[in-house]
Write a protein that holds these residues in place. Sequence first.
Motif, PDB file in Angstrom:
ATOM      1  N   UNK A 514      -9.088   1.072   9.141  1.00 52.95           N
ATOM      2  CA  UNK A 514      -8.331   0.653   7.560  1.00 52.95           C
ATOM      3  C   UNK A 514      -6.800   1.279   7.952  1.00 52.95           C
ATOM      4  N   UNK A 515      -6.075   0.242   7.221  1.00 50.58           N
ATOM      5  CA  UNK A 515      -4.649   0.123   7.291  1.00 50.58           C
ATOM      6  C   UNK A 515      -3.717  -0.200   6.011  1.00 50.58           C
ATOM      7  N   UNK A 516      -2.904   0.306   5.775  1.00 47.76           N
ATOM      8  CA  UNK A 516      -1.917  -0.017   4.484  1.00 47.76           C
ATOM      9  C   UNK A 516      -0.575  -0.397   5.155  1.00 47.76           C
ATOM     10  N   UNK A 517       0.084  -1.576   4.649  1.00 49.82           N
ATOM     11  CA  UNK A 517       1.360  -1.883   4.894  1.00 49.82           C
ATOM     12  C   UNK A 517       2.325  -2.087   3.487  1.00 49.82           C
ATOM     13  N   UNK A 518       3.577  -2.026   3.528  1.00 45.39           N
ATOM     14  CA  UNK A 518       4.150  -2.378   2.407  1.00 45.39           C
ATOM     15  C   UNK A 518       5.397  -2.520   2.924  1.00 45.39           C
ATOM     16  N   UNK A 519       6.277  -3.444   2.329  1.00 45.39           N
ATOM     17  CA  UNK A 519       7.934  -3.667   2.617  1.00 45.39           C
ATOM     18  C   UNK A 519       8.497  -3.548   1.269  1.00 45.39           C
ATOM     19  N   UNK A 520       9.710  -2.399   1.294  1.00 43.53           N
ATOM     20  CA  UNK A 520      10.129  -2.057  -0.059  1.00 43.53           C
ATOM     21  C   UNK A 520      11.474  -2.500   0.264  1.00 43.53           C
ATOM     22  N   UNK A 521      12.600  -2.313  -0.719  1.00 40.75           N
ATOM     23  CA  UNK A 521      13.799  -2.221  -0.801  1.00 40.75           C
ATOM     24  C   UNK A 521      14.602  -0.850  -1.359  1.00 40.75           C
ATOM     25  N   UNK A 522      15.132  -0.373  -0.225  1.00 36.07           N
ATOM     26  CA  UNK A 522      15.890   0.836  -0.598  1.00 36.07           C
ATOM     27  C   UNK A 522      17.385   0.893  -0.763  1.00 36.07           C
ATOM     28  N   UNK A 523      18.095   0.542  -1.999  1.00 34.03           N
ATOM     29  CA  UNK A 523      19.456   0.168  -1.828  1.00 34.03           C
ATOM     30  C   UNK A 523      19.511  -1.257  -1.566  1.00 34.03           C
ATOM     31  N   UNK A 524      20.471  -1.651  -0.635  1.00 34.16           N
ATOM     32  CA  UNK A 524      20.414  -2.584   0.017  1.00 34.16           C
ATOM     33  C   UNK A 524      19.744  -3.037   1.427  1.00 34.16           C
ATOM     34  N   UNK A 525      18.909  -1.914   1.823  1.00 37.75           N
ATOM     35  CA  UNK A 525      18.190  -1.964   3.090  1.00 37.75           C
ATOM     36  C   UNK A 525      16.677  -2.209   2.822  1.00 37.75           C
ATOM     37  N   UNK A 526      15.895  -2.570   3.674  1.00 40.01           N
ATOM     38  CA  UNK A 526      14.286  -2.792   3.744  1.00 40.01           C
ATOM     39  C   UNK A 526      13.905  -2.056   4.558  1.00 40.01           C
ATOM     40  N   UNK A 527      12.728  -1.264   4.056  1.00 36.00           N
ATOM     41  CA  UNK A 527      11.921  -0.381   4.582  1.00 36.00           C
ATOM     42  C   UNK A 527      10.597  -0.589   4.542  1.00 36.00           C
ATOM     43  N   UNK A 528      10.031  -0.777   5.751  1.00 35.93           N
ATOM     44  CA  UNK A 528       8.659  -1.152   6.044  1.00 35.93           C
ATOM     45  C   UNK A 528       7.835   0.024   6.397  1.00 35.93           C
ATOM     46  N   UNK A 529       6.716  -0.006   5.608  1.00 34.27           N
ATOM     47  CA  UNK A 529       5.772   1.397   6.032  1.00 34.27           C
ATOM     48  C   UNK A 529       4.433   0.937   6.389  1.00 34.27           C
ATOM     49  N   UNK A 530       3.733   1.759   7.068  1.00 31.82           N
ATOM     50  CA  UNK A 530       2.536   1.507   7.706  1.00 31.82           C
ATOM     51  C   UNK A 530       1.743   2.664   7.780  1.00 31.82           C
TER      52      UNK A 530
END
Length: 833
Positions: A514-530
């Motif tokens: 099982x895995x979870x992924x999410x892309x969020x915006x931090x300031x003007x940058x993009x952060x991808x988490x898994x």
Amino acid sequence: MKTINKLLTLLFLLFCTVAFAQQNPVLYGIMIDEDNKPVEGVSIFYDGPAGRVQATTDKTGFYQITIPADTPVTVWFSHISFKLSAFYLEMGMGDSFEFNSKLNTSVEELGNLVINKDTGRKEVEGITTIEPEVILRMLGPNPGVENILKSFAGVNANNELSTGYNVRGGNFDENLVYVNDIEIYRPFLIRSGQQEGLSFTNSAMVSNVDFSAGGFQSKYGDKMSSVLDITYRKPTRYGAALEASFLGGSLTLEGVSKDKRWGAIVGARYRDNSLLVNSQETQTNFRPTFIDVQSLVTFTPNEKWDFSFLGNIAQNKYQYQPLSRQTNFGTINDPIALQIFYEGQEKDEYQTFFGAFTSKYKVSKNFALKFIGSVYHTQEQEYFDILAQYALGEVDSNIGSDTFGDIQFARGVGSQLNHARNDLDALIANAEIKGYHDIGDNKVEWGVKYTREDIRDRLLEWEVIDSAGFSIRPPVIDMVPNDQPYTPYTGPLVPYNTIRATNFVTINRFSGYAQWSRKVTVGESELYMNAGARVHQWQVTGDGLDGKSQIVVSPRGQLALKPKWERTNMLFRLSGGLYQQPPFYRELRDSLGMVRPSVKAQRSVHIVAGNDYSFKLWERPFKLVTEAYYKDMNNVNTYTLENVRIRYRANNDAVAYAYGLDMRMNGEFVPGTESWISVGYMKTEENINGRGYIARPTDQRLKVAVLFQDYVPNIPSLKMYLNLVYNTGLPGGSPSYADSYIYQSRLNDYRRADAGFSYVFVDGTPVKEGDKPKAKWLQPFKELALGLEIFNLFDNQNSITNTWVRDVYTKSQYGIPNYLTTRVFSLKLTAKI
């Protein structure tokens, strides 16, 4: 001189980073009609954040339009004489994409083309994507996906006759291979690269190849080194492709039904390695036949369901009759030669049958299920009786002599008899279900899998060595005292090496992830988490075996940051976790052939830090990918490696580590062609039973590889391909029976260059207005090319192992290299209709 300067610039850029202006993404291509003629005046437009943006095709049908970065848009193609068509598009900063399309007068063409969403996902996951066209053009005695991997940093292989590869200190058994999400298996008994013939993957059927050298996500299986994820293309039209050379050939046919619901693609391949094997020093009668047939059948009854069947039948017959061999070595002042005369032959046969059924059901827009069922059956036999009678001696170095090059004085004589009657029958069945959920900005994936492995294995092999009339005893501590010639030896005569075992083994496995992924915006940058985890439970049973149930849990995670810098396009990655590899059958079997059911899973902690830097050089796109990694391993199942045969000790008796740095830069060194250069440094060592750290069998320190494509400026149809590989020497120069702590020896460095020259009669691009029409005999072809291939261009003498012979006079042992193939020429024809 200009070419040399460009090469030097490429090498320099591997070690330094220079900022270049970042460009907005560009979409371009050619629009043609149903008669393949360019269409002028096609309006290409989309509604962007600042209003409508529009471009128009010129008289050649060419268009170019700028797309807003990281913004989904619908691009429309409009012309008064054709149906309106459109597709969904999303691209990232600095991307460029070529989209050529055929306008239709009767059918409206609508589709989705998500470029950055998928490409960007692979970048943040640390996955390298390989284009099918590059795979088909890649040079090498074993062309295909595995051959192109060998040009990557961190991927090593010192045997051009093998499709096996090592990744960052791992061995052949530590690599995951998937085709259409279905796990692929390798034959068990193969011990020599020249016996492999064909890999499973049919390059003519490939649509996409993804590769990760470490730090991969939980959705991939339980191996410690790498993932090769291959997708076969879904047929969309009728067509055929033919490839033929002196090494074999392939034929691929594909087609679709009238309603486009059914599709099928079938590929047949034939391989003959005799041209390569006959270039070696051993003179042989070699009669191999490597044949396989693969098929992919797809059925799409509606938008919710998608069914497919992937089947493969392969028959590899390897018949080998060595006749003689002479290997010269030593120095100019002291030339030595090993001369061998053979009797007997080897007959091996590997038959594999594979079938997999998949079904995908779209429960809703944000929820899908996938079902996979597969069966793999292999029947293998390895039979040989080969007597080798040898003489080791001094060579006549007098050029004017009638016996120049012959052995004049024998320092050692003897014989060696090898016998084997090995049979294996294995049946592996899998049943799996996967789920995919899009919940807002979150993506959740899970899967559950059951595997049953039934193996029937009989090993019977022995080796007898005679030196100067005396039978050599096994190289182990003898319990019977031997004080000859003072005291007569009364112990029994036994083979130098013997293995006798019969194993009936069943392994049941349950695994899930099982895995979870999410892309969020931090300031003007993009952060991808898994983040995710895998669970694997297994138990080994069989005749006389009662293994305990074992279970392992493997958490994994990834982070990726893409800053919004104005003048630099960069991506930073950090990934890692616990990678545990439960033993497969071969890892359960020790060097004497006995199965040890309680072997534990090998464990490896991965830490991978990476950086992707996209830039422009000479007004063309380039990318520099850098990864630093560290692996900490325990419960290591140590092994010896001889050619491609791995013999495990099956006792989890070691700890190990591996670390290194991989760099790869690819781009259009020549306009319109992709080339790259890779540099890698790696060190891996193991500590067996607390005796101290020594080099592992795959400890290959330095790797440099170059893939270069070019064409003649005034004759663009004449193309050139160059594949260069340099690897420092592997451990493995010592006898397989030697104590690795006492006898540390390395093979010589591996150096190889393969070159190809081809004339392209038809390249598949649309004919532009004003171009000279194709000749009548070329009109049926979409692609047609004829080429010359030169393998081992500089005729380097690379060795894979050493043969050890004792000098009865000086009591010394000589390691005589077993050389690989020499320079070989071949013709190749490629055609598509």
